[in-house]
Design an enzyme around this catalytic site. Structure first.
Site, short mmCIF file in Angstrom:
data_model
loop_
_atom_site.label_atom_id
_atom_site.label_comp_id
_atom_site.label_asym_id
_atom_site.label_seq_id
_atom_site.Cartn_x
_atom_site.Cartn_y
_atom_site.Cartn_z
N CYS A 2 20.13 -1.79 6.83
CA CYS A 2 20.32 -0.56 7.61
C CYS A 2 21.24 -0.79 8.81
CB CYS A 2 18.98 -0.08 8.16
SG CYS A 2 17.78 0.24 6.88
N ARG A 33 27.36 -4.04 6.10
CA ARG A 33 26.00 -4.57 6.11
C ARG A 33 25.28 -4.27 4.80
NH1 ARG A 33 24.03 -5.21 11.52
NH2 ARG A 33 21.94 -4.57 10.96
N TRP A 88 19.29 1.08 3.78
CA TRP A 88 19.15 0.15 2.66
C TRP A 88 17.69 0.23 2.28
CZ3 TRP A 88 17.25 -5.03 1.64
CH2 TRP A 88 17.91 -5.69 0.58
N ASN A 115 15.91 0.91 11.97
CA ASN A 115 16.26 -0.27 11.17
C ASN A 115 15.07 -1.20 11.25
OD1 ASN A 115 17.39 -2.50 10.01
ND2 ASN A 115 18.89 -2.88 11.64
N GLY A 116 14.56 -1.67 10.11
CA GLY A 116 13.41 -2.58 10.10
C GLY A 116 12.30 -2.02 9.24
N GLU A 565 27.17 -23.45 -4.52
CA GLU A 565 27.84 -22.39 -3.77
C GLU A 565 28.85 -21.65 -4.66
OE1 GLU A 565 27.45 -20.67 -1.31
OE2 GLU A 565 29.39 -19.88 -0.73
N LYS A 569 28.74 -17.68 -5.60
CA LYS A 569 29.87 -16.76 -5.40
C LYS A 569 30.14 -15.99 -6.70
CE LYS A 569 30.17 -16.57 -2.02
NZ LYS A 569 29.35 -17.26 -1.14
N GLU A 572 27.26 -13.51 -7.59
CA GLU A 572 27.01 -12.38 -6.69
C GLU A 572 28.10 -11.32 -6.71
OE1 GLU A 572 26.49 -13.20 -2.47
OE2 GLU A 572 28.02 -14.75 -2.52
N HIS A 588 18.80 -34.23 -18.64
CA HIS A 588 17.40 -33.82 -18.53
C HIS A 588 17.21 -32.34 -18.86
CE1 HIS A 588 16.52 -37.75 -16.99
NE2 HIS A 588 17.41 -37.60 -16.03
N LYS A 686 24.89 -7.73 3.39
CA LYS A 686 25.47 -8.80 4.20
C LYS A 686 24.44 -9.41 5.11
CE LYS A 686 28.85 -11.23 5.85
NZ LYS A 686 29.28 -12.31 4.94
C1 BG6 Z 1 22.75 -12.61 2.38
C2 BG6 Z 1 24.25 -12.65 2.21
O1 BG6 Z 1 22.11 -12.89 1.18
O2 BG6 Z 1 22.33 -13.54 3.36
C3 BG6 Z 1 24.74 -14.10 1.95
O3 BG6 Z 1 24.64 -11.84 1.13
C4 BG6 Z 1 24.25 -15.00 3.07
O4 BG6 Z 1 26.15 -14.12 1.92
C5 BG6 Z 1 22.73 -14.90 3.26
O5 BG6 Z 1 24.61 -16.32 2.78
C6 BG6 Z 1 22.28 -15.60 4.54
O6 BG6 Z 1 22.84 -14.90 5.64
P1 BG6 Z 1 23.07 -15.55 7.06
O7 BG6 Z 1 23.65 -14.43 7.90
O8 BG6 Z 1 21.72 -15.98 7.55
O9 BG6 Z 1 23.99 -16.69 6.91
#
Ligand code: BG6
Ligand code: UD1
Length: 691
Positions: A2, A33, A88, A115-116, A565, A569, A572, A588, A686
């Site tokens: 949010c 966000r 959200w 928000n929350g 990582e 990427k 996602e 394994h 985000k």
């Molecule tokens: C979310 C984002 O899942 O939070 C990721 O989509 C991010 O990109 C993760 O790595 C953790 O967020 P932050 O702000 O704590 O680094």
């Protein structure tokens, strides 16, 4: 997640069109966000009217809805307050009704954005239903709007102030929140408050403010309202606190020289990106602050008057980010822009901190804590998502340089296990946003247990930055694409710098530190070399990978984190199934997946584990696998026999910084080829500010 935006003008004439455009633009700045619906509230044609417009989908859809309303867009206001929200969904599906702002009743007497999550909303709802209230949404937020009306009606004859009313409401709430309240009973006033969710207020005036802070009003004047302390059913008898009184004091920042009110605009938002284009002067609210804006003044009150731990002022800070920094520029997507910013962002992380001539690292943010950290019994790294991978990527160099046992935990799992934490532990919280709920909760858990808490964050003023004992801002600049890229490389560097500084008194590791610092010096050039292969990577994505359903990434040692990582990427943003596999684990289980049809990327850059990865390569090719290999430039045997992505060689512990770049670009092109909204992939946000 949010996003909240509010706009209030005082003695600055604005028409309704301007107000609506400002609110919508504020929301669009918060789009990154992540959200599924949006809405806003502005004054109606008379004082007792509030217009609420809400829409599922993008902010653009809300704008369309607003633009087609038959309202007087020219109506002008000398003072006005409006609020807006991107939602959200947590409680209730994304729908027009469930979107914010929420209202207390059909006349919109009280409207609010939130928000929350309110964790005790069911109890409040049940009690209000017993009082005859009926609910139109499935949200936790609506019960706060109705509770506000209930408490107001109960106090109607007592001239209660908006601030005191909101205090009464907030005292009944459990959970996390940032709120903006608006009411037809208090025209042109806004009350905003927060607990656990971020909220800041920007101030714009033609004349300079008299002082750069706002006094906190603790409400201890003898005639201040006496609101009883929290009682689970307290709101059932709101008259208990006695007759409320006005408790106003002048906030020095807003007094004009001649005692006359001055024209002023206020912007409230969940983060600075929505405010910076209007003003750079901002004030961050603390938990349990109640901010009241009326008559051109901002007053900060505390929820409880005996709250002696809170500082007596809130400073009005100057934001250092530029709007240009948060705009896409010539790139198609923020993610692409952020990948391309890395030659610069890695330098910004090191700027003023690494002396490449003397081979010395100085992190100002750890000053005063170095000796305590060096004496730690253990270092516990805690984070989520990409930030977690940056911890994994650097754990080995931490252990090697500092010889302090180190563990890396996902914040949610760390909390689920109720991990034992002691006073001689050092806990490092890594978070781009500094607002990730799981990481914040883990931080508070460790603070309670007396551990030294260190933050590694990209967001100055974020909860993690403020609540940790010390830390390092990674200074990567705002990251807007949901898929984290430049924040990863900057977190990685910040952690490597921290390991170097912690070990600076260990002579036996001097050579090793010098080798790493030399590698850091060459890093921007190395990143540029990889970015120059953009066209090849785009071709690889297009011709070889885009038709696949699945992709395995394999490596070991330092490259295990790169594989995890890279796979994150890819999944996602391209929605392709992808898995990072530790090459040592191949036999394994994962080997069963390998045949001539299973796409594999193998990371085989040169380090001490190279011979072991060669054996993984043999295991894969023996099963007819045809891996694409990420190898160092000049590794002729591999280049001759396999499809390769070539990257420059650097110190083993920094190689992951270079190897991740082609994977970022591949994931980007896979998403573009799949026609996916790269910066806002489905189901992801985000900044994840709920558990
Ligand atoms: C979310 C984002 O899942 O939070 C990721 O989509 C991010 O990109 C993760 O790595 C953790 O967020 P932050 O702000 O704590 O680094
Ligand atoms: C600081 C200034 C920087 C200035 C430099 C010059 C800030 C934000 N940074 O940078 O503008 O150029 O001095 O000396 O004002 N902190 C935490 N938790 C975190 C992150 C940081 O507590 O998660 C604390 C640090 O301990 C420090 C402060 O925030 O007290 C600033 O940290 P950082 O920006 O990393 O410090 P410097 O690099 O010294």
């Amino acid at each position: 997640m949010c996003g909240i935006f509010g706009y209030l003008n005082f003695l600055v004439e604005r028409d309704r069109r301007f107000v609506l455009d400002t609110l919508i633009k504020g929301l669009s700045r918060l789009e990154y966000r992540g959200y599924d619906s949006a809405g806003l509230a502005v004054d109606g044609d008379t004082e007792d009217q509030t217009f609420i417009f809400k829409q599922v989908g993008k902010v653009a859809a809300l704008k369309k809805l607003v633009d087609t309303q038959e309202i007087d867009f020219e109506k002008s206001y000398i003072s006005h307050c409006g609020m807006a929200h991107t939602r959200w969904a947590t409680h209730g599906q994304p729908s027009q009704l469930n979107s914010h702002p929420h209202r207390s009743d059909n006349h919109n007497e009280f409207t609010l954005v939130h928000n929350g999550i309110i964790t005790n909303y069911k109890e409040i709802k049940t009690l209000l239903e017993k009082k005859g209230f009926s609910f139109e949404t499935e949200t936790d937020t609506e019960c706060v709007a109705k509770l506000t009306k209930y408490l107001y009606d109960s106090q109607k004859n007592s001239d209660i102030t908006f601030t005191d009313l909101v205090k009464m409401v907030v005292k009944e709430l459990e959970g996390s929140f940032a709120f903006i309240f608006k009411s037809t009973h208090f025209p042109n006033e806004i009350v905003a408050t927060r607990r656990g969710s971020p909220l800041l207020i920007g101030v714009k005036t033609a004349k300079k403010l008299k002082v750069d802070f706002v006094d906190v009003e603790f409400g201890n004047a003898p005639d201040a309202i006496n609101i009883p302390d929290k009682d689970p059913t307290g709101f059932m008898d709101p008259t208990e606190g006695g007759r409320p009184q006005m408790n106003r004091s002048l906030s020095r920042a807003f007094m004009s020289e001649d005692g006359m009110p001055q024209p002023i605009e206020f912007f409230l938002a969940s983060d600075a990106s929505a405010i910076v284009e209007h003003t750079k002067r901002v004030l961050y609210l603390e938990d349990d602050d109640i901010a009241h804006i009326a008559d051109g003044e901002l007053h900060i009150h505390r929820l409880r008057r005996d709250d002696g731990n809170s500082p007596a002022t809130r400073s009005i800070q100057t934001l250092e980010i530029e709007l240009a920094e948060i705009m896409k520029g010539s790139f198609d997507h923020f993610m692409q822009k952020e990948i391309y910013e890395q030659p610069e962002s890695v330098v910004n992380t090191m700027r003023g901190r690494v002396n490449f001539e003397t081979h010395k690292v100085t992190l100002g943010g750890l000053r005063g804590y170095l000796s305590i950290i060096r004496r730690a019994r253990r270092i516990v790294f805690i984070a989520c998502g990409t930030s977690f991978h940056s911890c994994l990527a650097t754990r080995a160099i931490f252990e090697e340089l500092t010889e302090i046992p180190s563990q890396v935990d996902l914040a949610s799992d760390f909390l689920d296990r109720r991990t034992p934490i002691f006073r001689d532990d050092v806990c490092v919280f890594v978070s781009q946003s500094g607002e990730t709920a799981d990481t914040i909760m883990a931080m508070r858990y460790c603070l309670e247990r007396g551990a030294v808490c260190v933050g590694i964050t990209n967001t100055v003023g974020s909860s993690i930055s403020r609540e940790t004992h010390c830390g390092v801002h990674i200074n990567a600049g705002p990251e807007i694409g949901v898929a984290s890229t430049k924040a990863y490389t900057s977190q990685y560097i910040a952690l490597v710098m921290m390991a170097i500084q912690l070990s600076e008194d260990r002579l036996s590791t001097t050579k090793r530190r010098e080798e790493i610092i030399d590698g850091l010096y060459r890093l921007p050039g190395h990143v540029k070399e990889v970015l120059a292969q953009d066209a090849n990577l785009q071709k690889l994505a297009e011709e070889t990978l885009s038709k696949e359903k699945s992709l395995l990434l394999m490596g070991r040692g330092y490259q295990n984190a790169t594989c995890l990582e890279g796979a994150l990427k890819i999944k996602e943003i391209s929605y392709m199934h992808s898995e990072g596999i530790l090459a040592g684990e191949l036999k394994h289980g994962p080997l069963a997946l390998i045949d001539e049809n299973m796409p594999v990327i193998l990371i085989m850059t040169k380090d001490s584990l190279y011979p072991k990865v060669q054996s993984a390569l043999q295991q894969v090719t023996a099963r007819k696998g045809q891996p694409i290999i990420i190898c160092n430039t000049g590794d002729d045997n591999l280049i001759r026999d396999y499809k390769t992505i070539q990257v420059p060689q650097t110190a083993d512990c920094l190689q992951g910084l270079i190897n991740i770049i082609p994977l970022q670009l591949l994931s980007y092109y896979l998403a573009v080829l799949g026609n996916i909204d790269v910066d806002f992939p489905r189901n992801l946000a985000k900044s994840v500010t709920v558990e």
